[in-house]
Design an enzyme around this catalytic site. Structure first.
Site, PDB file in Angstrom:
ATOM      1  N   ARG A   1      -8.885  38.760  27.242  1.00  0.00           N
ATOM      2  CA  ARG A   1      -9.821  38.129  26.319  1.00  0.00           C
ATOM      3  C   ARG A   1     -10.169  39.123  25.217  1.00  0.00           C
ATOM      4  NH1 ARG A   1     -11.911  33.596  29.079  1.00  0.00           N
ATOM      5  NH2 ARG A   1     -11.741  33.746  31.360  1.00  0.00           N
TER       6      ARG A   1
ATOM      7  N   SER B   1     -12.217  39.408  20.988  1.00  0.00           N
ATOM      8  CA  SER B   1     -13.257  38.813  20.156  1.00  0.00           C
ATOM      9  C   SER B   1     -12.745  37.593  19.408  1.00  0.00           C
ATOM     10  CB  SER B   1     -13.779  39.841  19.158  1.00  0.00           C
ATOM     11  OG  SER B   1     -12.754  40.228  18.273  1.00  0.00           O
TER      12      SER B   1
ATOM     13  N   ASP C   1      -4.555  45.114  10.730  1.00  0.00           N
ATOM     14  CA  ASP C   1      -5.223  45.608  11.941  1.00  0.00           C
ATOM     15  C   ASP C   1      -4.218  46.347  12.825  1.00  0.00           C
ATOM     16  OD1 ASP C   1      -7.457  46.031  13.511  1.00  0.00           O
ATOM     17  OD2 ASP C   1      -7.227  44.170  14.635  1.00  0.00           O
TER      18      ASP C   1
END
Length: 413
Positions: A17, A19, A130
């Site tokens: 999991r 954000s 990123d």
């Protein structure tokens, strides 16, 4: 519990999991896939859904051996998902958590692979935005190359851009992972291909050294270092490799190499790194004679000394990695004002310091500065009192007769 993703895919097991959403192991018409299911609030954002559909052609067109291919984008009711190739292995962050740093030959081989993948993306006008170890996957089913490194692939193309929509962020905010943010992003400029080069050079530095060149402490301090500080040299690597790092960590985007150039240069220096063992260097500020390091705002992955889990970035997209909930993919912060970025001595906060000397910007440095200021003000007040006495005597000519001179005084602080 299995769930359907659109009409073609079934998600069977949660891999992690983050954000932005949840990564599932899934099944599709062509076999196993990785499915990144975005959060419900993102799926409910109509502007984001529109951008998601607009990015479909660009993302599906990224076909390169060192890019995790996006095979499909699903918009179905409340589901918004990226269906990707399943890479069986681990991510670079997991390996660094286990080994801390890699031998230079393996480090250069991995980063060269990623540079090739970025070059293919940049040629199509796609910027990752990123790049970090969490988004670099190591294909353990692929053949081992130089230094024993398995093929490396860059993943999560498009996620940062999708999240960073005008309705969700403002021009006065920063979206990204602080340790890898290029200076121009910190200064509020739009991200271009050069931001990926800066981030990848930061990853290379981290894989060699075991720590990032400007990380540590509060995220705001990290952002400031990106703009104001020079990188601390790494001993024990070929000079050609060091100069390559310095060029790609340049503050000016135009001074950095393009991704294709970086890949070619890394392949040139790769033979020079053969046989060099992992570096034996300590992160500045962690030696026994130094002050204790400031507590990080976003702890790293894995258990800490206090038994609490540490966090550092995005989740792995591959099976075999331990699931971790609520890990932050990005940090949203106010863009620092120019005067905030201009302060501080260039290159001092992360450089080794003399024993007992506080790091500029630290709590000890602040207390020391306050004490010095109080002493200075105390001495200044004493001098002012004497000056006032002498000035008063001079104003009367020493015998009580007035003079024409004017005297202006300021009250002592």
């Amino acid at each position: 519990m299995a769930r359907n993703i659109g009409s073609r895919y079934t998600a069977t097991q949660i891999l992690g999991r983050g954000s932005a959403g949840t990564v599932w192991l899934g099944e599709g018409p062509e076999g196993p896939v990785a499915v990144k299911l975005l959060r419900d609030d993102l799926a409910a954002d109509q502007e984001l859904v529109g951008r998601f559909v607009q990015e479909r052609t660009a993302l599906l067109g990224l076909d390169h051996p060192h890019v995790v291919a996006v095979r499909d984008l699903v918009v179905d009711g409340n589901d918004l998902a990226l269906v990707m190739r399943l890479v069986r292995g681990t991510d670079l962050r997991t390996r660094l958590d286990r080994e801390r740093r890699l031998a230079p030959e393996a480090a250069v081989a991995i980063v060269a692979d990623i540079a090739e993948g970025l070059a293919a993306a940049h040629a199509k006008g796609v910027v990752h935005r990123d790049v970090k170890p969490e988004n670099i996957l190591l294909d353990m089913e692929g053949p081992a190359g130089p230094g024993g490194a398995h093929p490396a692939l860059i993943t999560d193309f498009g996620v940062a851009k999708l999240i960073d929509t005008p309705s969700r962020t403002k021009t006065t905010r920063i979206i990204g992972t602080p340790d890898y943010l290029a200076p121009e992003i910190v200064e509020g400029l739009p991200p271009r291909a050069a931001v990926d080069i800066y981030a990848l050079a930061t990853v290379l530095y981290e894989v060699l050294a075991g720590f990032t060149p400007f990380g540590g402490g509060h995220p705001g301090a990290v952002l400031r270092r990106h703009v104001t500080e020079t990188v601390v040299p790494l001993p024990g690597i070929p000079e050609e490799l060091w100069q390559l790092l310095v060029q790609c960590l340049a503050k000016a985007p135009a001074s950095r190499l393009r991704a294709s150039e970086l890949a070619a240069r890394l392949h040139e220096v790769l033979p020079l790194t053969a046989g060099i063992p992992p570096l034996d260097v300590d992160e500045p500020g962690t030696g026994p004679a130094e002050e204790p390091p400031e507590p990080p705002a976003a702890p790293r992955d894995g258990p800490g000394d206090d038994g609490e889990p540490r966090r550092r970035g995005a989740v792995p997209l591959v099976p075999g990695s331990s699931p971790d909930s609520n890990r932050d993919t990005h940090t949203s912060m106010r863009v620092p004002a120019p005067d905030e970025l201009a302060g501080g001595a260039r290159g001092t906060a992360r450089a080794p310091r003399a024993p007992g000397t506080p790091r500029p910007g630290s709590a000890r440095h602040h207390k020391s500065a306050v004490r010095k200021r109080r002493i200075t003000l105390g001495v200044g007040a004493g001098v002012l009192v004497v000056a006032l006495g002498v000035g008063g005597w001079l104003a009367t000519g020493g015998d009580g007769s007035p003079q024409d001179s004017k005297q202006t005084t300021q009250p002592a602080p």
